[in-house]
Design a protein around this motif. Structure first.
Motif, PDB file in Angstrom:
ATOM      1  N   ILE A  62       0.829  -1.238  -0.008  1.00  0.00           N
ATOM      2  CA  ILE A  62       0.091  -0.126  -0.137  1.00  0.00           C
ATOM      3  C   ILE A  62       0.803   1.320   0.110  1.00  0.00           C
ATOM      4  CG2 ILE A  62      -1.657   1.304   1.345  1.00  0.00           C
ATOM      5  CD1 ILE A  62      -1.270  -2.246   1.632  1.00  0.00           C
ATOM      6  N   ARG A  63       0.709   2.352  -0.911  1.00  0.00           N
ATOM      7  CA  ARG A  63       1.355   3.381  -0.727  1.00  0.00           C
ATOM      8  C   ARG A  63       0.624   4.667  -0.382  1.00  0.00           C
ATOM      9  NH1 ARG A  63       2.443   3.725  -7.368  1.00  0.00           N
ATOM     10  NH2 ARG A  63       0.143   4.487  -7.976  1.00  0.00           N
ATOM     11  N   GLN A  64       1.387   5.525   0.130  1.00  0.00           N
ATOM     12  CA  GLN A  64       0.633   6.834   0.300  1.00  0.00           C
ATOM     13  C   GLN A  64       1.648   8.002   0.168  1.00  0.00           C
ATOM     14  OE1 GLN A  64      -1.076   7.091   4.301  1.00  0.00           O
ATOM     15  NE2 GLN A  64      -2.749   9.005   3.538  1.00  0.00           N
ATOM     16  N   ALA A  65       1.226   8.724  -0.820  1.00  0.00           N
ATOM     17  CA  ALA A  65       1.943  10.095  -1.139  1.00  0.00           C
ATOM     18  C   ALA A  65       1.212  11.353  -0.356  1.00  0.00           C
ATOM     19  CB  ALA A  65       1.801  10.469  -2.566  1.00  0.00           C
ATOM     20  N   PRO A  66       2.230  12.351  -0.213  1.00  0.00           N
ATOM     21  CA  PRO A  66       1.853  13.421   0.669  1.00  0.00           C
ATOM     22  C   PRO A  66       0.594  13.941   0.136  1.00  0.00           C
ATOM     23  CG  PRO A  66       4.161  13.398   0.292  1.00  0.00           C
ATOM     24  CD  PRO A  66       3.620  12.486  -0.500  1.00  0.00           C
ATOM     25  N   GLY A  67      -0.383  14.184   1.060  1.00  0.00           N
ATOM     26  CA  GLY A  67      -1.717  14.872   0.701  1.00  0.00           C
ATOM     27  C   GLY A  67      -2.544  13.984  -0.160  1.00  0.00           C
ATOM     28  N   LYS A  68      -2.221  12.880  -0.148  1.00  0.00           N
ATOM     29  CA  LYS A  68      -3.048  11.791  -1.026  1.00  0.00           C
ATOM     30  C   LYS A  68      -3.754  10.619  -0.315  1.00  0.00           C
ATOM     31  CE  LYS A  68      -1.153  12.674  -5.858  1.00  0.00           C
ATOM     32  NZ  LYS A  68      -0.867  12.159  -7.108  1.00  0.00           N
ATOM     33  N   LYS A  81       7.551   5.838 -12.667  1.00  0.00           N
ATOM     34  CA  LYS A  81       7.036   6.916 -13.064  1.00  0.00           C
ATOM     35  C   LYS A  81       6.986   7.934 -11.724  1.00  0.00           C
ATOM     36  CE  LYS A  81       3.839   5.011 -16.266  1.00  0.00           C
ATOM     37  NZ  LYS A  81       2.506   4.988 -16.635  1.00  0.00           N
ATOM     38  N   PRO A  82       7.203   9.336 -12.039  1.00  0.00           N
ATOM     39  CA  PRO A  82       7.243  10.202 -10.890  1.00  0.00           C
ATOM     40  C   PRO A  82       6.048  10.010 -10.071  1.00  0.00           C
ATOM     41  CG  PRO A  82       7.987  11.436 -12.982  1.00  0.00           C
ATOM     42  CD  PRO A  82       7.518  10.023 -13.315  1.00  0.00           C
ATOM     43  N   GLU A  83       4.900   9.562 -10.589  1.00  0.00           N
ATOM     44  CA  GLU A  83       3.864   9.517  -9.952  1.00  0.00           C
ATOM     45  C   GLU A  83       3.591   8.296  -8.999  1.00  0.00           C
ATOM     46  OE1 GLU A  83       3.844  10.028 -13.039  1.00  0.00           O
ATOM     47  OE2 GLU A  83       2.398   9.020 -14.309  1.00  0.00           O
ATOM     48  N   ASP A  84       4.593   7.488  -9.159  1.00  0.00           N
ATOM     49  CA  ASP A  84       4.894   6.293  -8.171  1.00  0.00           C
ATOM     50  C   ASP A  84       5.457   6.845  -6.704  1.00  0.00           C
ATOM     51  OD1 ASP A  84       5.684   4.394 -11.035  1.00  0.00           O
ATOM     52  OD2 ASP A  84       3.637   4.366  -9.969  1.00  0.00           O
ATOM     53  N   THR A  85       6.001   8.010  -6.663  1.00  0.00           N
ATOM     54  CA  THR A  85       6.690   8.560  -5.608  1.00  0.00           C
ATOM     55  C   THR A  85       5.875   8.456  -4.583  1.00  0.00           C
ATOM     56  OG1 THR A  85       8.152   9.737  -6.760  1.00  0.00           O
ATOM     57  CG2 THR A  85       7.718  10.505  -4.497  1.00  0.00           C
ATOM     58  N   ALA A  86       6.062   7.876  -3.398  1.00  0.00           N
ATOM     59  CA  ALA A  86       5.275   7.500  -2.234  1.00  0.00           C
ATOM     60  C   ALA A  86       6.185   6.650  -1.134  1.00  0.00           C
ATOM     61  CB  ALA A  86       3.895   6.801  -2.346  1.00  0.00           C
ATOM     62  N   VAL A  87       5.460   6.761   0.035  1.00  0.00           N
ATOM     63  CA  VAL A  87       5.954   5.765   1.122  1.00  0.00           C
ATOM     64  C   VAL A  87       5.274   4.528   0.885  1.00  0.00           C
ATOM     65  CG1 VAL A  87       6.156   5.330   3.713  1.00  0.00           C
ATOM     66  CG2 VAL A  87       6.494   7.555   2.710  1.00  0.00           C
ATOM     67  N   TRP A  95       1.051  -3.788   9.828  1.00  0.00           N
ATOM     68  CA  TRP A  95       1.798  -2.885   9.049  1.00  0.00           C
ATOM     69  C   TRP A  95       3.268  -2.859   9.376  1.00  0.00           C
ATOM     70  CZ3 TRP A  95      -0.788  -0.032   5.158  1.00  0.00           C
ATOM     71  CH2 TRP A  95      -2.116   0.042   5.154  1.00  0.00           C
ATOM     72  N   GLY A  96       4.020  -2.599   8.209  1.00  0.00           N
ATOM     73  CA  GLY A  96       5.409  -2.438   8.505  1.00  0.00           C
ATOM     74  C   GLY A  96       5.923  -0.805   8.614  1.00  0.00           C
ATOM     75  N   GLN A  97       7.029  -0.408   8.462  1.00  0.00           N
ATOM     76  CA  GLN A  97       7.070   0.704   9.044  1.00  0.00           C
ATOM     77  C   GLN A  97       7.163   1.795   7.926  1.00  0.00           C
ATOM     78  OE1 GLN A  97       9.383  -1.465   8.708  1.00  0.00           O
ATOM     79  NE2 GLN A  97      11.102  -0.737   7.452  1.00  0.00           N
ATOM     80  N   GLY A  98       7.334   1.188   6.636  1.00  0.00           N
ATOM     81  CA  GLY A  98       7.312   1.923   5.453  1.00  0.00           C
ATOM     82  C   GLY A  98       8.544   2.301   4.756  1.00  0.00           C
ATOM     83  N   THR A  99       8.772   2.248   3.638  1.00  0.00           N
ATOM     84  CA  THR A  99       9.733   2.551   2.790  1.00  0.00           C
ATOM     85  C   THR A  99       9.763   3.560   1.731  1.00  0.00           C
ATOM     86  OG1 THR A  99      11.976   1.900   1.817  1.00  0.00           O
ATOM     87  CG2 THR A  99       9.818   0.757   1.176  1.00  0.00           C
ATOM     88  N   GLN A 100      10.480   4.497   1.650  1.00  0.00           N
ATOM     89  CA  GLN A 100      10.066   5.752   0.670  1.00  0.00           C
ATOM     90  C   GLN A 100      10.656   5.240  -0.634  1.00  0.00           C
ATOM     91  OE1 GLN A 100       8.940   8.909   1.161  1.00  0.00           O
ATOM     92  NE2 GLN A 100       8.966   9.017  -0.958  1.00  0.00           N
ATOM     93  N   VAL A 101       9.954   5.587  -1.551  1.00  0.00           N
ATOM     94  CA  VAL A 101      10.344   5.316  -2.948  1.00  0.00           C
ATOM     95  C   VAL A 101      10.163   6.788  -3.470  1.00  0.00           C
ATOM     96  CG1 VAL A 101       9.696   4.402  -5.131  1.00  0.00           C
ATOM     97  CG2 VAL A 101       9.764   2.895  -3.099  1.00  0.00           C
ATOM     98  N   THR A 102      11.106   7.263  -4.107  1.00  0.00           N
ATOM     99  CA  THR A 102      11.076   8.604  -4.761  1.00  0.00           C
ATOM    100  C   THR A 102      11.524   8.271  -6.405  1.00  0.00           C
ATOM    101  OG1 THR A 102      11.788   9.712  -2.953  1.00  0.00           O
ATOM    102  CG2 THR A 102      12.216  11.052  -4.798  1.00  0.00           C
TER     103      THR A 102
END
Length: 128
Positions: A37-43, A87-93, A118-125
């Protein structure tokens, strides 16, 4: 105690690839579905992909279908997410999450808010 530990995030250029790993422990792996599951800022949170450990059935969001591949190594209690043509739109935790679930179907899969652990998350940029 259920533990999920993600690894493999980072910075990549558009068109590049990354592989995320989720190492699971503390529960009977075969009884669960593991999702990314991913979450981008404000989304809103978005369920990207999921795999049923019991039979290997999978789910992909339309936004990643054909670019991402989920797999599991049951001997290692580990789930992978291979991400290609990023893609840039894949950027998220990106979070790895688990829920008790049997086989997945076309319309039968966990939503992004249905996971229990849940895990702690990993950043993809993805950026040039």
């Amino acid at each position: 105690e259920v533990q999920l530990v993600e690894s493999g995030g980072g910075l990549v250029q558009p068109g590049g690839s990354l592989r995320l790993s989720c190492a699971a422990s503390g529960f009977t792996f075969d009884d669960y579905a593991i999702g990314w599951i991913r979450q981008a800022p404000g989304k809103e949170r978005e369920g990207v992909s999921c795999i049923s450990i019991s039979d290997g059935s999978t789910y992909y969001a339309d936004s990643v279908e054909g670019r991402f591949t989920i797999s599991s190594d049951n001997a290692k209690n580990t789930v992978y997410l291979q991400m290609n043509n990023l893609k840039p739109e894949d950027t998220a935790v990106y979070y790895c999450a688990a829920v008790r679930w049997g086989p997945l179907g076309t319309i039968w899969y966990p939503g992004p808010y249905e996971y229990d652990s849940w895990g702690q998350g990993t950043q993809v940029t993805v950026s040039s």
